[in-house]
Structure formats: structure tokens, C-alpha cells
Write a protein that holds these residues in place. Structure first.
Motif, short mmCIF file in Angstrom:
data_model
loop_
_atom_site.label_atom_id
_atom_site.label_comp_id
_atom_site.label_asym_id
_atom_site.label_seq_id
_atom_site.Cartn_x
_atom_site.Cartn_y
_atom_site.Cartn_z
N PRO A 75 0.81 -1.23 0.00
CA PRO A 75 0.00 0.00 0.00
C PRO A 75 0.83 1.28 0.00
N GLY A 76 1.99 1.27 0.68
CA GLY A 76 2.78 2.49 0.81
C GLY A 76 3.85 2.65 -0.24
N LEU A 77 3.77 1.90 -1.34
CA LEU A 77 4.84 1.90 -2.33
C LEU A 77 5.18 3.29 -2.86
N VAL A 78 4.20 4.04 -3.31
CA VAL A 78 4.46 5.36 -3.90
C VAL A 78 5.15 6.26 -2.89
N GLY A 79 4.71 6.21 -1.65
CA GLY A 79 5.33 7.03 -0.61
C GLY A 79 6.76 6.62 -0.33
N ILE A 80 7.02 5.32 -0.34
CA ILE A 80 8.38 4.83 -0.13
C ILE A 80 9.30 5.33 -1.24
N VAL A 81 8.84 5.23 -2.48
CA VAL A 81 9.63 5.71 -3.62
C VAL A 81 9.89 7.20 -3.49
N GLU A 82 8.87 7.96 -3.16
CA GLU A 82 9.00 9.41 -3.06
C GLU A 82 10.02 9.80 -1.99
N ARG A 83 9.99 9.12 -0.85
CA ARG A 83 10.92 9.44 0.24
C ARG A 83 12.35 9.03 -0.12
N CYS A 84 12.50 7.91 -0.78
CA CYS A 84 13.85 7.47 -1.18
C CYS A 84 14.43 8.37 -2.26
N ALA A 85 13.56 8.94 -3.09
CA ALA A 85 14.03 9.85 -4.15
C ALA A 85 14.59 11.15 -3.58
N GLN A 86 14.28 11.46 -2.34
CA GLN A 86 14.75 12.69 -1.72
C GLN A 86 16.10 12.53 -1.04
N LEU A 87 16.63 11.29 -1.04
CA LEU A 87 17.92 11.06 -0.40
C LEU A 87 19.05 11.72 -1.19
N GLU A 88 20.10 12.07 -0.47
CA GLU A 88 21.30 12.62 -1.11
C GLU A 88 22.50 11.76 -0.74
N PRO A 89 23.22 11.22 -1.73
CA PRO A 89 22.97 11.34 -3.17
C PRO A 89 21.75 10.53 -3.57
N ARG A 90 21.04 11.02 -4.58
CA ARG A 90 19.82 10.34 -5.01
C ARG A 90 20.16 9.03 -5.71
N PRO A 91 19.61 7.90 -5.24
CA PRO A 91 19.87 6.64 -5.92
C PRO A 91 19.00 6.47 -7.17
#
Length: 332
Positions: A75-91
Motif C-alpha cells: 500500500p505504501g509503495l508510492v510514498g516509499i519511492v517518493e521518500r527514497c528519491a529525496q535522499l542525497e545522493p539520489r539513488p
């Protein structure tokens, strides 16, 4: 870095988000399915993001692949992706899926920061699909593939396993279809990761069989070993290009010496290899309320686990033992 005693450095993290799946592929699980992990056993969304953050910011991970089971069931897939995309450096982030839910989620996943998808599809024939997966969802997968391409989750890669007597005659047709639709097709040798433990080496369709079949219709030019690096797929240029086809020969031509992957199961276990028979628990440390739960300690546990990675999968060893966990519980 996540380095092992053979000098390999893991920069690619495979994260299983669930062990559940809405298909019952014959080479993966029995018709009645499996006993799923309980909610308390599964990592929470926050725990997954935290482990990804530790991997990216402290351990040198550059690529994340979300897998399952079927990750679109999380259920939380989109949110997980969005939060991981904000990491630095972005993976870089990708998703391996059966495609059934992509029609409704592709745009949201792209907007959240997902870069591309791998979609499993073993046949162009709906009746064969139903036999292989025990579900009548062929049309949904095709629509999911189109949605992913239209949303810009490219290159869209299609993963195909050929099974004797079912779809082993479809390789040329599948490649022609992939070229027409601008997908990158990748054939994968069937691996001993089925829950039934029914895999037999002498019954599998090999990379050599696949290439021989493709060459009855196409001119294939080896892209060259220098281009492969740590990628599992050997790739060939189709009819002079620009399209390519890949073959992942995990059994007959293993690529362990260049492996750059580390794996995290949906219940928080580190696996150094798909075929590992041992796991290292990160979930207990995550949920610890003392210093054992610090980012530094979790990173230390992870590094120790990877330091002990074996030289190879052992598939070519007569004493090879299939892992207790099937692919759906490990994550691809």
C-alpha cells in the motif's frame, strides 16, 4: 562500502516490499499459494526508508530495485519511492513487477521518482499465460506495460522465463513483439528458487537454446563483454540495432565474480546472494531501543554480513542445496 573478501563492492540494493503475490506462477509457488508473513514480521514503511537511507548515505549504495512478491501490492509503495528519491545522493530506482497494477500506478510512480520498471511476462498467448500463472490476467499485464512506457518509466524491460512444453517455442515471437513495442526483452534461465523444489537442471531451457531459437529469425551481434560490467544480462544487438535483447544465464553462465548486489527481504534480513542459505537480521537491530539500534550499528552488521559473501552461488557444485525460501520470499 559493502565489500567482501573477494574485492567485490555492492552498490545495488534489492529491496523486497512484500512476499505476497497475485499470481501463482508454476516455477515460483504452488497453486494454493504460500503462508504469508504477518504484518508484525514485515518491515514498516519507515523502517524500509531508514534502511535504504543507511545503505545510500553510509554504505555506498547507488541503485535501488524494489521487488516482492509483487511490490505493487504494498500500500505504501508510492510514498516509499517518493521518500527514497529525496535522499542525497539520489539513488537510481527501479521496480520489478508482474505488471498487473501498473495501469493505475505508473504515472504516480514516475511522479514519485521511480526511474524505470522490469515487467515479468512469459508468453504472448493468453491461454498459456493462464496455465503458467494460474490466473487470467494477460490483458492486464499488456496494459500495464503500455502504461509504464507512456509514463516514461523507460527503458521498459520485459523478463521472460521459458518453460519446456509451454512457451519454449515463443522466443522469436516475443522478441519481434518487444522490438515493435520498444521494450527491451530479457530471457532468464529458470532458477532453483521454486517453493515446490521441483527444479531440474536437465529440464531447463538454457541460454544456448534461447539464442539458437532467436537466430532462426534475427541477426544477433554480441554487444561485447566489455559493455557488461556487473550487469547480469549478456546483451545482443538485434538486426543491427538499435534494439537489444538480453539473456541472464544464472545457471549455465554464472556471473558471480562481478556481482555487485546486496538483498533485503521484506522481513528485514540481509541476503548476500539469491541462493544464500544464511541470512543476517537487521530487523532486530532496527527495533532495538538501545545503542544496538543506531544507524552506525546497523551499518556495521550489514558490512559484516557482506564481508562473508561466498565466491559464488554454488549452482555448478554437485552438492548445491536449494534455499529454503522461494523467490517470492527472497525478492528478485
Amino acid at each position: 562500502m559493502l565489500i567482501d573478501t573477494y574485492g567485490r563492492v555492492a552498490t545495488d540494493l534489492r529491496v523486497s516490499l512484500t512476499d505476497k503475490c497475485n499470481l501463482r506462477c508454476t516455477y515460483c509457488m504452488p497453486e494454493e499459494g504460500l503462508q504469508w508473513l504477518s504484518k508484525s514480521e514485515l518491515l514498516s514503511d519507515d523502517e524500509i526508508v531508514r534502511l535504504v537511507r543507511i545503505a545510500v548515505t553510509q554504505l555506498g549504495i547507488k541503485e535501488i530495485r524494489f521487488t516482492g512478491g509483487e511490490p505493487l501490492l504494498r500500500p505504501g509503495l508510492v510514498g516509499i519511492v517518493e521518500r527514497c528519491a529525496q535522499l542525497e545522493p539520489r539513488p537510481k530506482m527501479s521496480l520489478t513487477t508482474n505488471g498487473i497494477g501498473l495501469k493505475r500506478t505508473a504515472k504516480a510512480l514516475k511522479a514519485a521518482g521511480l526511474d524505470r520498471v522490469n515487467v515479468s511476462l512469459d508468453t504472448l498467448r493468453p491461454d498459456v499465460f493462464k496455465t503458467l500463472t494460474r490466473r487470467d490476467r494477460h490483458k492486464d499485464v499488456l496494459e500495464g506495460l503500455e502504461a509504464a512506457r507512456d509514463a516514461g518509466l523507460t527503458p521498459v524491460k520485459v523478463n521472460t522465463v521459458l518453460m519446456p512444453g509451454l512457451n519454449d517455442d515463443e522466443a522469436p515471437d516475443l522478441l519481434a513483439w518487444a522490438v515493435e513495442n520498444d521494450y527491451e526483452l530479457r530471457f532468464i534461465e529458470q532458477m532453483p528458487l521454486d517453493a515446490q523444489h521441483g527444479w531440474k537442471r536437465d529440464g531447463m531451457i538454457t541460454a544456448g537454446d534461447i539464442l539458437q531459437s532467436l537466430r532462426t529469425r534475427f541477426e544477433l551481434t554480441d554487444e561485447g563483454s566489455g559493455e557488461r560490467g556487473s550487469a547480469p544480462a549478456e546483451r545482443w544487438i538485434v538486426d543491427g540495432g538499435p534494439h537489444r535483447v538480453g539473456v541472464i544465464a544464472s545457471v549455465t553462465r554464472p556471473f558471480c565474480s562481478a556481482c555487485d548486489r546486496t538483498r533485503l527481504t521484506a522481513d528485514g534480513q540481509v541476503r548476500t546472494c539469491l541462493f544464500a542459505t544464511e541470512e543476517t537480521d537487521l530487523r532486530a537491530a532496527l527495533r532495538s531501543e538501545d545503542e544496538d539500534g543506531s544507524d552506525e550499528n546497523i551499518a556495521r552488521i550489514w558490512k559484516l554480513a557482506m564481508w562473508g559473501k561466498k565466491a559464488g552461488s554454488g549452482l555448478d557444485d554437485p552438492t548445491f542445496l536449494q534455499p529454503d525460501r522461494p523467490m517470492s520470499a527472497i525478492g528478485g
